[in-house]
Design a protein around this motif. Structure first.
Motif, PDB file in Angstrom:
ATOM      1  N   SER A   1       0.839  -1.192   0.000  1.00  0.00           N
ATOM      2  CA  SER A   1       0.000   0.000   0.000  1.00  0.00           C
ATOM      3  C   SER A   1       0.877   1.245   0.000  1.00  0.00           C
ATOM      4  O   SER A   1       2.056   1.184  -0.315  1.00  0.00           O
TER       5      SER A   1
ATOM      6  N   GLY B   1       1.594   2.861   2.680  1.00  0.00           N
ATOM      7  CA  GLY B   1       2.351   2.908   3.926  1.00  0.00           C
ATOM      8  C   GLY B   1       3.032   1.597   4.277  1.00  0.00           C
ATOM      9  O   GLY B   1       3.887   1.562   5.152  1.00  0.00           O
TER      10      GLY B   1
ATOM     11  N   GLY C   1       3.484   2.201  -2.845  1.00  0.00           N
ATOM     12  CA  GLY C   1       2.494   3.258  -3.098  1.00  0.00           C
ATOM     13  C   GLY C   1       3.091   4.637  -2.866  1.00  0.00           C
ATOM     14  O   GLY C   1       2.802   5.598  -3.587  1.00  0.00           O
TER      15      GLY C   1
ATOM     16  N   GLY D   1      -0.865   9.160  -6.561  1.00  0.00           N
ATOM     17  CA  GLY D   1      -0.132   8.995  -7.817  1.00  0.00           C
ATOM     18  C   GLY D   1      -0.350   7.675  -8.533  1.00  0.00           C
ATOM     19  O   GLY D   1      -0.249   7.611  -9.760  1.00  0.00           O
TER      20      GLY D   1
ATOM     21  N   ASN E   1      -3.272  -2.083  -9.130  1.00  0.00           N
ATOM     22  CA  ASN E   1      -2.550  -1.880 -10.390  1.00  0.00           C
ATOM     23  C   ASN E   1      -2.616  -3.145 -11.257  1.00  0.00           C
ATOM     24  O   ASN E   1      -2.185  -4.218 -10.836  1.00  0.00           O
TER      25      ASN E   1
HETATM   26  O1  KG4 Z   1      -4.183   0.802   0.852  1.00  0.00           O
HETATM   27  P1  KG4 Z   1      -4.266   2.255   0.528  1.00  0.00           P
HETATM   28  O2  KG4 Z   1      -5.595   2.805   0.092  1.00  0.00           O
HETATM   29  O3  KG4 Z   1      -3.836   3.145   1.738  1.00  0.00           O
HETATM   30  C1  KG4 Z   1      -2.706   2.917   2.510  1.00  0.00           C
HETATM   31  O4  KG4 Z   1      -1.632   3.366   2.089  1.00  0.00           O
HETATM   32  O5  KG4 Z   1      -2.845   2.278   3.585  1.00  0.00           O
HETATM   33  O6  KG4 Z   1      -3.191   2.530  -0.608  1.00  0.00           O
HETATM   34  C2  KG4 Z   1      -3.022   3.782  -1.174  1.00  0.00           C
HETATM   35  C3  KG4 Z   1      -1.813   3.735  -2.080  1.00  0.00           C
HETATM   36  C4  KG4 Z   1      -1.425   5.074  -2.631  1.00  0.00           C
HETATM   37  O7  KG4 Z   1      -0.043   5.273  -2.441  1.00  0.00           O
HETATM   38  C5  KG4 Z   1      -1.789   4.967  -4.109  1.00  0.00           C
HETATM   39  O8  KG4 Z   1      -0.952   5.737  -4.951  1.00  0.00           O
HETATM   40  C6  KG4 Z   1      -1.605   3.491  -4.357  1.00  0.00           C
HETATM   41  O9  KG4 Z   1      -2.071   2.864  -3.193  1.00  0.00           O
HETATM   42  N1  KG4 Z   1      -2.386   3.053  -5.516  1.00  0.00           N
HETATM   43  C7  KG4 Z   1      -1.859   2.556  -6.638  1.00  0.00           C
HETATM   44  C8  KG4 Z   1      -2.936   2.343  -7.539  1.00  0.00           C
HETATM   45  N2  KG4 Z   1      -4.089   2.699  -6.909  1.00  0.00           N
HETATM   46  C9  KG4 Z   1      -3.729   3.129  -5.661  1.00  0.00           C
HETATM   47  N3  KG4 Z   1      -0.587   2.296  -6.967  1.00  0.00           N
HETATM   48  C10 KG4 Z   1      -0.372   1.810  -8.211  1.00  0.00           C
HETATM   49  N4  KG4 Z   1      -1.324   1.608  -9.129  1.00  0.00           N
HETATM   50  C11 KG4 Z   1      -2.625   1.856  -8.835  1.00  0.00           C
HETATM   51  N5  KG4 Z   1      -3.576   1.632  -9.749  1.00  0.00           N
END
Ligand code: KG4
Ligand code: ZN
Length: 364
Positions: free
Chosen positions: A143, A145, A170, A186, A288
């Protein structure tokens, strides 16, 4: 245990304010009675990342309304739930405190037991809630984090097999998007750009593949992209639309290749405790398509069943916290008003602590 258990779950460790009600009937299937998630993207977009203080204030303002909605949607009141589960860490401490204080207030007011939940356990146990997966299974958490491989053996039994030593994937997607003048978050924007780009034009590093372990590193990748961007700007005075798409495609390919190879090794290290073990993924990056299909291929080649819970339960949500709390509660565990908010809380108590802490909070 042959009885229904209903748990209210609260989540506020990052940039989503969430509450949900989950019920387990007769010790078997889970039913998500409601799941409310209020994202804060709009509040943080201008900063290109989550601003902890803004997040904490927003959680404090919205949590009680979020809980009210979750109960209403479930058609229940607080008197109908058996326990109140809340994320007690790891995460951005202001947000975690907001959640824990709200849950304590609800617990005092209703007399219902309080159950503190590790946010990572929430993600890791989600495949049990959505698909009834049996222990043990292998989980990749990717994710904004977090990034780690977990052997999941029980509600409170996790083996951290490896993870990032710096940025989470992420976070790398978000920082890269910022470097290229794209918006926030992003990940989806880079994925969209990458569709028009050439993934082979820039050969970005596949970090730590020379090391046999399951640790990963993503911060160097972002630096390599910045260098490539700066070189293009120095040569041509700016980036063309095609340059940007190629940078995105090459970056995404590097992340996918790295995750795929480390996942292959994680499957080998996990072994075959059952004939067809499950490889589950959680976290926003699992959305992704390139990464998802790379992981699917790895699972197929290694004889694992690939499982990606619906995206709404892969990203931060209250249902996963309610479920993880339900599993603890069913096992007889309770917390009391001494429950404290923890910025860092490794799932695997025996594993060495990870290095560094990302902008979206402590990793483990
Ligand atoms: O699990 P999440 O909603 O929240 C936490 O970080 O806990 O994940 C969000 C992260 C963000 O950094 C976002 O850029 C990434 O997931 N993310 C992606 C995609 N959709 C969301 N990274 C790559 N490709 C995607 N399609
Ligand atoms: Zn999360």
């Amino acid at each position: 245990m042959s009885q229904n258990i209903t748990v209210l779950g609260l989540e506020s460790s990052c940039d989503d304010t969430a509450a949900a009600v989950v019920r387990r009937k007769d010790g078997t299937d889970a039913e998500v009675l409601s799941s409310i998630v209020w994202g804060q993207e709009g509040l943080h977009a201008a900063f290109g990342g989550v601003v902890p203080e803004i997040a904490a204030r927003a959680h404090a303002e919205r949590l009680d309304l979020c809980v009210e909605q979750a109960l209403e949607q479930a058609g229940l009141t607080l008197t109908d739930v058996d326990a109140i589960a809340v994320t007690a860490g790891p995460g951005l401490i202001g947000g975690v405190i907001s959640g824990v204080m709200c849950a304590k207030g609800l617990s005092i007011g209703s007399g219902k037991p309080l159950v503190g939940v590790n946010h990572l356990a929430g993600h890791a146990l989600t495949p049990r809630m959505t698909d009834g997966v049996e222990y043990p299974y292998l989980m990749l958490l990717v994710s904004g984090g977090h990034c780690q491989f977990l052997g999941v053996h029980g509600p409170d039994q996790f083996t951290r097999m490896g993870g990032t030593i710096d940025d989470a994937p992420g976070e790398a997607f978000d920082k890269t998007a910022k470097l290229l003048g794209l918006g926030y978050p992003g990940g989806p924007l880079i994925e969209e750009e990458a569709k028009k780009g050439d993934p082979k034009r820039f050969r970005f590093p596949r970090p730590l593949l020379d090391r046999p372990d399951l640790d990963m590193s993503f911060s160097g990748l972002k630096t390599a992209l910045r260098r490539a961007r700066d070189t293009l700007i120095a040569e041509k005075g700016g980036l063309t639309v095609q340059d940007r798409a190629d940078l995105c495609a090459s970056f995404q390919q590097a992340v996918a290749d790295t995750l795929a190879e480390k996942t292959r090794r994680a499957c080998v290290a996990f072994g075959k405790p059952v004939e067809t073990p499950v490889l589950a993924v959680a976290g926003g990056v699992a959305a992704n398509s390139l990464i998802r299909s790379a992981l699917q291929d790895v699972a197929a080649n290694e004889g694992f069943q690939f499982l990606a819970p619906p995206l709404k339960y892969c990203t931060d949500n209250g249902a996963m916290i309610a479920w993880a709390g339900l599993e603890r509660f069913a096992g007889g565990e309770r917390d009391d008003l001494t429950l404290s908010a923890r910025p860092r809380w490794p799932l695997d108590k025996a594993a060495a602590p990870m290095l560094g802490s990302g902008k979206k909070g402590a990793k483990a």
